[in-house]
Design a protein around this motif. Structure first.
Motif, PDB file in Angstrom:
ATOM      1  N   TYR A 202       0.912  -0.815   0.304  1.00 41.50           N
ATOM      2  CA  TYR A 202       0.437  -0.078   0.157  1.00 41.50           C
ATOM      3  C   TYR A 202       0.675   1.344  -0.227  1.00 41.50           C
ATOM      4  CZ  TYR A 202      -4.544  -2.966   1.145  1.00 41.50           C
ATOM      5  OH  TYR A 202      -4.768  -4.066   0.661  1.00 41.50           O
ATOM      6  N   CYS A 203       2.309   1.160  -0.207  1.00 39.57           N
ATOM      7  CA  CYS A 203       3.203   2.134   0.488  1.00 39.57           C
ATOM      8  C   CYS A 203       3.688   2.533  -1.440  1.00 39.57           C
ATOM      9  CB  CYS A 203       4.654   1.988   1.049  1.00 39.57           C
ATOM     10  SG  CYS A 203       4.015   2.015   2.790  1.00 39.57           S
ATOM     11  N   ILE A 212      -1.653  12.219  -6.364  1.00 45.84           N
ATOM     12  CA  ILE A 212      -3.011  12.262  -4.903  1.00 45.84           C
ATOM     13  C   ILE A 212      -2.350  13.059  -3.820  1.00 45.84           C
ATOM     14  CG2 ILE A 212      -4.624   9.879  -5.827  1.00 45.84           C
ATOM     15  CD1 ILE A 212      -3.815   8.543  -2.845  1.00 45.84           C
ATOM     16  N   VAL A 213      -1.012  12.878  -3.216  1.00 37.65           N
ATOM     17  CA  VAL A 213      -0.790  13.547  -1.600  1.00 37.65           C
ATOM     18  C   VAL A 213      -0.830  14.261  -2.689  1.00 37.65           C
ATOM     19  CG1 VAL A 213       0.119  11.126  -1.229  1.00 37.65           C
ATOM     20  CG2 VAL A 213       1.782  12.504  -2.027  1.00 37.65           C
ATOM     21  N   GLY A 214      -0.020  15.250  -3.859  1.00 36.69           N
ATOM     22  CA  GLY A 214       0.307  16.602  -4.679  1.00 36.69           C
ATOM     23  C   GLY A 214       1.800  16.575  -4.587  1.00 36.69           C
ATOM     24  N   LYS A 216       3.334  18.539  -2.808  1.00 41.29           N
ATOM     25  CA  LYS A 216       5.052  18.786  -1.617  1.00 41.29           C
ATOM     26  C   LYS A 216       5.126  17.536  -1.784  1.00 41.29           C
ATOM     27  CE  LYS A 216       4.281  21.106   2.100  1.00 41.29           C
ATOM     28  NZ  LYS A 216       3.659  22.475   3.150  1.00 41.29           N
ATOM     29  N   TYR A 217       4.258  16.131  -1.273  1.00 39.83           N
ATOM     30  CA  TYR A 217       4.629  14.878  -0.596  1.00 39.83           C
ATOM     31  C   TYR A 217       5.223  14.117  -1.105  1.00 39.83           C
ATOM     32  CZ  TYR A 217       3.313  17.637   3.408  1.00 39.83           C
ATOM     33  OH  TYR A 217       2.699  18.780   4.318  1.00 39.83           O
ATOM     34  N   GLU A 218       4.635  14.215  -3.245  1.00 44.96           N
ATOM     35  CA  GLU A 218       4.895  13.415  -3.815  1.00 44.96           C
ATOM     36  C   GLU A 218       6.510  12.644  -3.609  1.00 44.96           C
ATOM     37  OE1 GLU A 218       3.409  13.018  -8.406  1.00 44.96           O
ATOM     38  OE2 GLU A 218       5.324  13.747  -8.383  1.00 44.96           O
ATOM     39  N   TRP A 219       7.195  12.584  -3.422  1.00 44.99           N
ATOM     40  CA  TRP A 219       8.630  12.659  -3.283  1.00 44.99           C
ATOM     41  C   TRP A 219       9.259  11.622  -2.309  1.00 44.99           C
ATOM     42  CZ3 TRP A 219      11.747  13.160   1.388  1.00 44.99           C
ATOM     43  CH2 TRP A 219      10.722  14.315   1.737  1.00 44.99           C
ATOM     44  N   LEU A 220       7.948  11.917  -1.184  1.00 44.51           N
ATOM     45  CA  LEU A 220       8.247  11.075  -0.090  1.00 44.51           C
ATOM     46  C   LEU A 220       7.586   9.785  -0.908  1.00 44.51           C
ATOM     47  CD1 LEU A 220       6.165  12.272   2.194  1.00 44.51           C
ATOM     48  CD2 LEU A 220       8.237  11.711   2.066  1.00 44.51           C
ATOM     49  N   PHE A 221       7.234   8.811  -1.677  1.00 41.37           N
ATOM     50  CA  PHE A 221       6.721   7.649  -2.350  1.00 41.37           C
ATOM     51  C   PHE A 221       8.197   7.593  -2.724  1.00 41.37           C
ATOM     52  CE2 PHE A 221       2.385   8.984  -1.430  1.00 41.37           C
ATOM     53  CZ  PHE A 221       1.943   8.085  -1.087  1.00 41.37           C
ATOM     54  N   TYR A 222       9.216   8.767  -3.691  1.00 38.64           N
ATOM     55  CA  TYR A 222       9.440   7.932  -4.605  1.00 38.64           C
ATOM     56  C   TYR A 222      11.120   7.652  -3.302  1.00 38.64           C
ATOM     57  CZ  TYR A 222       7.826   9.012  -8.025  1.00 38.64           C
ATOM     58  OH  TYR A 222       6.697   8.880  -9.583  1.00 38.64           O
ATOM     59  N   LEU A 223      10.664   7.256  -1.837  1.00 40.69           N
ATOM     60  CA  LEU A 223      11.893   7.030  -1.121  1.00 40.69           C
ATOM     61  C   LEU A 223      11.831   5.337  -1.056  1.00 40.69           C
ATOM     62  CD1 LEU A 223      11.655   8.966   1.934  1.00 40.69           C
ATOM     63  CD2 LEU A 223      13.532   9.127   0.232  1.00 40.69           C
TER      64      LEU A 223
END
Length: 282
Positions: A202-203, A212-214, A216-223
């Protein structure tokens, strides 16, 4: 270099173990090899019902978006949770004969990789039908092909598929090195990784888009090292375009390559150190 030469010398053993695993995976079952396709198909139907019907989604042709991301994810999940027992399951071999222990995770990951390629045959067929055929009011051939958004569909991105496959294979092999070696000493890891794999699903943008997170926070998914890989498959098969190959972008497939190399090197080092006492622990 010595280890590479040794593994190459035992290449026939890798081939033999891989063939044995492919033949024996569903041995004794009525449907046999068909389970290679049925397992992901059933998961696909469950996710479509849950996220497409009950929760709803605005992703056009959601089944295709989901299918394209789910197949590579199942390969990774198999190497993460299932790969934990790769060494333990070969106890008889390890305690009786000498061979480079790396042969075991390599053959396991190769088996899972081949299964993924079989499933991708179905993905390719579905994608081709989706972009060349219109089902509105009957079957109509469409040319030039279109993607679910109605824009032009390019097959140029398909040329990069080998690159993405190699990157994912390295990542999965590194993960299997880590999981299989540590599980020999810490057997609870098998169960822990099953929970981790479930949460990790789910991550990863398999059932949704990172937007969907915008921004601003999209980069977090690419961790998440699997995000750039899954997104590359989405770009190639679903959107019909080249994956992001910009050196400066955190969304780039080269970021996925960097993750894969790091995990692979760390995994190889851990396995090299841990394998010395495999026979004793098993």
């Amino acid at each position: 270099m010595k280890l590479i030469k040794e593994i190459y010398a035992y290449r026939q053993m890798i081939v033999g173990l891989t063939q044995r695993e492919l033949r024996g995976r569903y041995k004794g079952s009525v449907l046999g090899f068909l389970w290679t396709f049925l397992n992901p198909l059933f998961q696909l139907l469950i996710y479509i019902f849950l996220f497409g019907v009950i929760l709803g989604t605005d992703i056009p042709d959601f089944y295709l978006y989901l299918f394209v991301g789910l197949i590579p994810w199942l390969f990774f999940q198999n190497c993460l949770s299932g790969g934990a027992n790769a060494v333990i399951n070969q106890k008889a071999l390890i305690t009786k004969i000498y061979f480079p222990r790396e042969v075991i995770p390599i053959s396991y990951v190769t088996t899972a990789f081949i299964n993924m390629l079989y499933c991708f045959v179905i993905v390719v067929v579905v994608v081709l039908c989706n972009v060349f055929l219109s089902f509105d009011g009957g079957f109509h051939f469409v040319f030039p092909p279109i993607n679910p958004y109605g824009d032009g569909y390019s097959f140029l991105g398909w040329l990069t598929i080998p690159i993405v496959l190699i990157i994912q294979y390295l990542l999965c092999l590194g993960v299997c090195f880590i999981a299989s070696s540590i599980t020999v000493y810490f057997r609870d890891l098998e169960h822990i990784l099953s929970i981790v794999a479930m949460a990790w699903t789910y991550c990863t943008p398999i059932m949704y888009q990172t937007s969907i997170v915008g921004e601003k926070y999209e980069w977090l998914f690419y961790l998440n090292p699997m995000t750039s890989i899954v997104e590359a498959y989405h770009n190639i098969f679903y959107y019909g375009k080249l994956p992001d190959m910009s050196i400066t972008s955190y969304q780039s497939i080269w970021v996925g390559l960097a993750y894969a190399l790091i995990v692979f090197v760390i995994g190889a080092l851990i396995f090299e150190k841990a394998k010395k006492r495999f026979a004793e622990e098993l």
